[in-house]
Scaffold this active site. Structure first.
Site, PDB file in Angstrom:
ATOM      1  CB  THR A  32       6.113  -3.554  -8.798  1.00  0.00           C
ATOM      2  OG1 THR A  32       6.503  -3.221  -7.468  1.00  0.00           O
ATOM      3  CG2 THR A  32       5.294  -4.834  -8.760  1.00  0.00           C
ATOM      4  CG  ASP A  75      11.798  -0.416  -4.517  1.00  0.00           C
ATOM      5  OD1 ASP A  75      11.355   0.711  -4.242  1.00  0.00           O
ATOM      6  OD2 ASP A  75      11.177  -1.465  -4.278  1.00  0.00           O
ATOM      7  CB  SER A  76      10.377   3.955  -7.545  1.00  0.00           C
ATOM      8  OG  SER A  76       9.287   3.721  -6.685  1.00  0.00           O
ATOM      9  CB  SER A  77      11.328   3.184  -2.042  1.00  0.00           C
ATOM     10  OG  SER A  77      12.038   1.960  -2.039  1.00  0.00           O
ATOM     11  CB  THR A 107       3.661   2.720  -7.820  1.00  0.00           C
ATOM     12  OG1 THR A 107       3.895   1.852  -6.703  1.00  0.00           O
ATOM     13  CG2 THR A 107       3.231   1.897  -9.018  1.00  0.00           C
ATOM     14  CG  ASP A 108       6.729   2.932  -3.168  1.00  0.00           C
ATOM     15  OD1 ASP A 108       5.487   2.757  -3.180  1.00  0.00           O
ATOM     16  OD2 ASP A 108       7.516   2.155  -2.595  1.00  0.00           O
ATOM     17  CB  THR A 294      -2.297  23.016   1.497  1.00  0.00           C
ATOM     18  OG1 THR A 294      -3.263  22.500   2.421  1.00  0.00           O
ATOM     19  CG2 THR A 294      -2.592  22.465   0.108  1.00  0.00           C
ATOM     20  CD  GLN A 295       0.053  19.428   7.410  1.00  0.00           C
ATOM     21  OE1 GLN A 295      -0.752  18.697   7.966  1.00  0.00           O
ATOM     22  NE2 GLN A 295       0.935  20.150   8.092  1.00  0.00           N
ATOM     23  CB  CYS A 296      -5.762  20.151   2.140  1.00  0.00           C
ATOM     24  SG  CYS A 296      -6.140  21.036   3.668  1.00  0.00           S
TER      25      CYS A 296
END
Length: 360
Positions: A32, A75-77, A107-108, A294-296
């Site tokens: 972007t 695009d970074s995605s 940023t993605d 971990t998902q945390c």
């Protein structure tokens, strides 16, 4: 120039004070920050004359800036591991007599790219700062100018002896400078879009640039270089209560699979049912490296803290401590490219580029 992966890159010239003592390399990869809005509302890469215009004020950035860009900014995605190699090659090839590097990126996936570059670039002896923006340069209320100048200021920052203050791969976003392999995107719409959950920021950008010197790694030795590549034969799986044996088996028995990152619960917990543990045990026995994160948002995986976690690690899985998911995946890819499975398992628990906290 053409990178080893075949990507074409052009240098678009130098802007800034002609008598500047320092010169930065500004590498545009896409995203972007370097886009402009067409009449139909779509974002497309803007002319580099406009980008250069944002860098001509010597009061804002009193250094010379060499602008380079890939011919096919994306695009970074849409980024793939090959583009990480292209970026690393471009930095090594063009950094030369530049005192720092600023990589403009979407940023993605910026945290993935920053982590990958940390493992790909050895001998980092100068700042390599990734930045981007939530809104394009030149738009009202854009954060692009601020992020661009902040990244440039950190890339140019030297101490009293002329040595770089932060000779690492970092992410500059908002008022923070974060270690690249500890960064994560935490917001899709706030200007404070990135954080480093388990490591304080290396620096803050306010009225002045405030660096926490005790957190900064020393410069690398032997010169900036890329050694090795990335193994893409990896997978990732996030544990959830509806996960079943068929899905798990499909992931772990994928042809050619060499490594998998499992996002577990809490401190490294997962199901204790026999089908789950059997599948992991079979995978590790076949040579697949299983890394558990971990998902945390913060905290660390600790093998055996709970009975359910202990059973998981008895299958041969490796505890990822406080690795971010982005760092876990890219570290696994880098190590699998260079080492056999047993050595990969050992090195996953070794802090290589500042990706792990001590004594975690």
């Amino acid at each position: 120039m053409t990178t080893s992966g075949g990507a074409s890159l052009h240098v678009h010239g130098t802007v800034g004070p002609p008598d500047a003592e320092q010169r930065l390399l500004l590498l545009y990869t896409g995203g972007t920050i370097g886009m402009t809005t067409r009449a139909d509302g779509a974002l497309v890469p803007q002319d580099f004359g406009r980008l250069a215009a944002h860098l001509r004020d010597p009061d804002e950035l009193p250094v010379g800036v060499t602008i380079a860009a890939f011919d096919d900014p994306i695009d970074s995605s849409a980024i793939r591991p090959g583009r990480w190699l292209d970026i690393a090659d471009a930095v090594v090839e063009l950094a030369g007599d530049h005192t720092g590097v600023v990589v403009l990126h979407g940023t993605d996936t910026m945290a993935y790219s920053a982590s990958a570059l940390a493992f790909l670039l050895e001998g980092v002896d100068r700042p390599v700062v990734l930045t981007g923006s939530q809104r394009p340069l030149g738009e009202r209320r854009s954060d692009a100018d601020r992020n661009l100048y902040t990244a440039g200021a950190f890339a140019a920052l030297r101490d009293g002896t002329g040595a770089p203050v932060v000779p690492e791969v970092t992410v500059a976003f908002g008022d923070l400078l974060l270690r690249g392999c500890r960064s994560r995107k935490v917001s899709a719409d706030r200007f404070s879009g990135f954080a480093s959950p388990d490591l304080p920021p290396l620096a803050h950008a306010g009225v002045s640039l405030e660096v926490t010197a005790s957190l900064v790694r020393p410069p690398g030795a032997g010169g900036l270089r890329r050694t090795g590549g990335l193994c893409a034969d990896v997978a990732a799986l996030k544990l959830h209560p509806a996960l079943d044996e068929h899905t798990l088996t499909a992931v772990l028995t994928r042809p050619g699979l060499r490594g998998v990152v499992i996002e577990a619960y809490g401190a490294g917990n997962g199901p204790s049912e026999p089908w789950f543990l059997r599948a992991l045990e079979a995978a590790t026995a076949s040579g697949v490296v299983v890394l558990v994160t971990t998902q945390c948002d913060s905290g660390a995986v600790r093998a055996g803290q709970y009975a359910t976690g202990a059973a998981l690690f008895e299958t041969g899985a490796v505890a990822g401590a406080d690795l971010t998911f982005e760092a876990a995946l890219t570290k696994l890819m880098a190590l699998l490219d260079r080492h056999p499975a047993d050595e990969v398992r050992r090195l996953l628990s070794v802090d290589l580029v500042g990706e792990l906290s001590p004594l975690v």
